[in-house]
Design a protein around this motif. Sequence first.
Motif, PDB file in Angstrom:
ATOM      1  N   LYS A  56       0.834  -1.208   0.000  1.00 13.89           N
ATOM      2  CA  LYS A  56       0.000   0.000   0.000  1.00 13.89           C
ATOM      3  C   LYS A  56       0.868   1.258   0.000  1.00 13.89           C
ATOM      4  N   THR A  57       1.914   1.280   0.816  1.00 13.58           N
ATOM      5  CA  THR A  57       2.767   2.457   0.911  1.00 13.58           C
ATOM      6  C   THR A  57       3.588   2.639  -0.360  1.00 13.58           C
ATOM      7  N   MET A  58       4.017   1.549  -0.972  1.00 16.86           N
ATOM      8  CA  MET A  58       4.697   1.648  -2.259  1.00 16.86           C
ATOM      9  C   MET A  58       3.796   2.315  -3.290  1.00 16.86           C
ATOM     10  N   GLY A  59       2.543   1.890  -3.343  1.00 15.57           N
ATOM     11  CA  GLY A  59       1.607   2.483  -4.283  1.00 15.57           C
ATOM     12  C   GLY A  59       1.391   3.966  -4.034  1.00 15.57           C
ATOM     13  N   GLU A  60       1.335   4.360  -2.769  1.00 13.68           N
ATOM     14  CA  GLU A  60       1.142   5.767  -2.420  1.00 13.68           C
ATOM     15  C   GLU A  60       2.334   6.629  -2.823  1.00 13.68           C
ATOM     16  N   HIS A  61       3.476   5.995  -3.054  1.00 16.45           N
ATOM     17  CA  HIS A  61       4.674   6.736  -3.447  1.00 16.45           C
ATOM     18  C   HIS A  61       5.034   6.504  -4.922  1.00 16.45           C
ATOM     19  N   GLY A  62       4.065   6.104  -5.717  1.00 16.92           N
ATOM     20  CA  GLY A  62       4.230   6.070  -7.155  1.00 16.92           C
ATOM     21  C   GLY A  62       4.853   4.826  -7.738  1.00 16.92           C
ATOM     22  N   ILE A  63       5.047   3.789  -6.936  1.00 15.27           N
ATOM     23  CA  ILE A  63       5.575   2.533  -7.459  1.00 15.27           C
ATOM     24  C   ILE A  63       4.414   1.698  -7.989  1.00 15.27           C
ATOM     25  N   PRO A  64       4.510   1.173  -9.203  1.00 13.55           N
ATOM     26  CA  PRO A  64       3.385   0.417  -9.765  1.00 13.55           C
ATOM     27  C   PRO A  64       3.196  -0.933  -9.082  1.00 13.55           C
ATOM     28  N   VAL A  65       2.206  -1.002  -8.214  1.00 13.68           N
ATOM     29  CA  VAL A  65       1.798  -2.232  -7.538  1.00 13.68           C
ATOM     30  C   VAL A  65       0.277  -2.277  -7.575  1.00 13.68           C
ATOM     31  N   PRO A  66      -0.322  -3.450  -7.401  1.00 13.26           N
ATOM     32  CA  PRO A  66      -1.782  -3.519  -7.375  1.00 13.26           C
ATOM     33  C   PRO A  66      -2.351  -2.677  -6.225  1.00 13.26           C
ATOM     34  N   LEU A  93      12.973  -0.389  -9.786  1.00 16.84           N
ATOM     35  CA  LEU A  93      13.725  -0.718  -8.578  1.00 16.84           C
ATOM     36  C   LEU A  93      14.573   0.474  -8.128  1.00 16.84           C
ATOM     37  N   ALA A  94      15.215   1.144  -9.076  1.00 20.41           N
ATOM     38  CA  ALA A  94      16.040   2.302  -8.726  1.00 20.41           C
ATOM     39  C   ALA A  94      15.196   3.381  -8.060  1.00 20.41           C
ATOM     40  N   ARG A  95      13.988   3.642  -8.599  1.00 19.44           N
ATOM     41  CA  ARG A  95      13.101   4.641  -7.982  1.00 19.44           C
ATOM     42  C   ARG A  95      12.689   4.217  -6.584  1.00 19.44           C
ATOM     43  N   LEU A  96      12.361   2.940  -6.414  1.00 19.94           N
ATOM     44  CA  LEU A  96      11.982   2.426  -5.097  1.00 19.94           C
ATOM     45  C   LEU A  96      13.115   2.613  -4.101  1.00 19.94           C
ATOM     46  N   HIS A  97      14.323   2.316  -4.520  1.00 17.27           N
ATOM     47  CA  HIS A  97      15.479   2.380  -3.625  1.00 17.27           C
ATOM     48  C   HIS A  97      15.831   3.805  -3.225  1.00 17.27           C
ATOM     49  N   ARG A  98      15.423   4.772  -4.017  1.00 20.57           N
ATOM     50  CA  ARG A  98      15.728   6.168  -3.706  1.00 20.57           C
ATOM     51  C   ARG A  98      14.590   6.870  -2.958  1.00 20.57           C
ATOM     52  N   LEU A  99      13.506   6.167  -2.685  1.00 19.08           N
ATOM     53  CA  LEU A  99      12.424   6.761  -1.904  1.00 19.08           C
ATOM     54  C   LEU A  99      12.873   6.987  -0.463  1.00 19.08           C
ATOM     55  N   PRO A 100      12.334   8.009   0.205  1.00 13.66           N
ATOM     56  CA  PRO A 100      12.661   8.195   1.622  1.00 13.66           C
ATOM     57  C   PRO A 100      12.149   7.024   2.457  1.00 13.66           C
ATOM     58  N   ILE A 101      12.933   6.632   3.426  1.00 16.02           N
ATOM     59  CA  ILE A 101      12.587   5.491   4.264  1.00 16.02           C
ATOM     60  C   ILE A 101      11.532   5.844   5.304  1.00 16.02           C
ATOM     61  N   GLU A 102      11.534   7.074   5.766  1.00 24.58           N
ATOM     62  CA  GLU A 102      10.736   7.465   6.929  1.00 24.58           C
ATOM     63  C   GLU A 102       9.241   7.169   6.788  1.00 24.58           C
ATOM     64  N   PRO A 103       8.596   7.458   5.653  1.00 21.43           N
ATOM     65  CA  PRO A 103       7.158   7.143   5.565  1.00 21.43           C
ATOM     66  C   PRO A 103       6.853   5.653   5.688  1.00 21.43           C
ATOM     67  N   PHE A 104       7.749   4.829   5.198  1.00 19.02           N
ATOM     68  CA  PHE A 104       7.564   3.381   5.285  1.00 19.02           C
ATOM     69  C   PHE A 104       7.745   2.905   6.724  1.00 19.02           C
ATOM     70  N   GLU A 105       8.775   3.417   7.378  1.00 18.00           N
ATOM     71  CA  GLU A 105       8.995   3.034   8.767  1.00 18.00           C
ATOM     72  C   GLU A 105       7.825   3.495   9.632  1.00 18.00           C
TER      73      GLU A 105
END
Length: 450
Positions: free
Chosen positions: A69-79, A121-133
């Motif tokens: 869910k959080t990946m999707g909220e940050h623009g990563i293409p997931v269901p 993957l590169a975009r995912l890896h450069r996302l800020p960690i704090e919102p996920f944590e």
Amino acid sequence: MNEEAVIYRWVADHLGAHVQRITRQARWRAAWLVDAERDGMPLPLMVRGERGEDIPMQFPLRHEMTLQKTMGEHGIPVPTVYGWIDHLPAYVMARVEGRPGFDGLSTDERDAVMRDYMGTLARLHRLPIEPFEAAGVERARTPAGSGRYGIDRFEQVWRYGKKAPNPLVEFVLGWLKRNPVNTRGRESVIVWDSGQMHQLDGHLVSLLDVEIGHIGDPMMDLAAPRMRDTVLHFGDFGVLYDAYERAGGFLVDVDAVQLHHIAFTLTNELAFRNSLNHPAPESDYMTNLHWCSETNLHAIEALAERLGVDLAPPTIPTVEPSRAATAHQQLIDMLRGTDIADEYAKYRLRIAFRLARYLQREDDIGVASTNADLDDLKPLLGHRPSTWQQGDAELEAFVLADQGAHDEQLCELFYRRQIRHKSALGPPGSAMATHHACQPFPVIGNTATT
């Protein structure tokens, strides 16, 4: 209410949609394909549940949902995640179009999908960690622990349920602890079991299956696809790593990727071996056994590659039919000739067919293979154990006490054992008994990372 009734009610109450059909997916993990309609428009859904009762998960199912869910909220293409069904338990997501492989695509089209995937993957890896944590995605206590957090979770779950010796796992885990990854402070959101995606007509649609994702070393996402490549064929990893760097990912640390690859090869054995020792009635025994057999060979091959050990396969015993050979063949022919319309029942029948072929093959060569395994132990232990149970126990004790003094010899021994085991999964040439080696690593030193 039964499972389908629970899903029907949840979709109506939470999505305002009418369910037209629910199909239990034909696979080892509980999942349902839901065809629904809302406001006159199709609403295809996937309801994703937990593994079987005998296969505990390394991260909770809610953790998987939260990460996706959080990946999707940050623009990563997931269901798209729609919500949680407490009564199953399971979570509901959009069912995306496409397929996981590249059948029907040209090499250029495949390469374009993979460039897009590596860029994602590169975009995912450069996302800020704090919102996920903040959302609850798990993380090591310090960045230095980012490379061990995931494999430590696998080991903890495995040790909790371990009731039999496993010298192979103890050998590779011990080697990894003596040769830890230097993460150089890298940390990012990772999916870890990477390489799982859907593409449609040569275009990336979505990343899938983030069940073991967390906050870890991004190099882990560059290591995991090397095993899946043996089936899906992603292309040359040197080219893929270049695409990842050009898309803004971390500089590729080949040394770390190789160590993470060795660690990841163990994850099937750590996840499924306790179930194989004590399977539940609904367990997909042969799929789990096949995965473990294949990736255990990857583990030994990867470690041998790292150590510079040349592996020589053993001679496979010739078939010696027993009195049960005719009955085994009758059972196999009976299962092969039975046709069932229901897809999930057909899937269960296929498990039974593969199980029957494995038992037939074990009946043919099992005694000779076990004797060869025991004979192999005499140079190492100084004597030949009398049973395979005694052999496993004494080999594990040797490994635990050895602390690396016989790494090369143990690589060679475990390779012969795993080749013999692989050959017993089905008749020669069958998918179950065929091994596919991973792409080799380039012979270069590691690079610095940022």
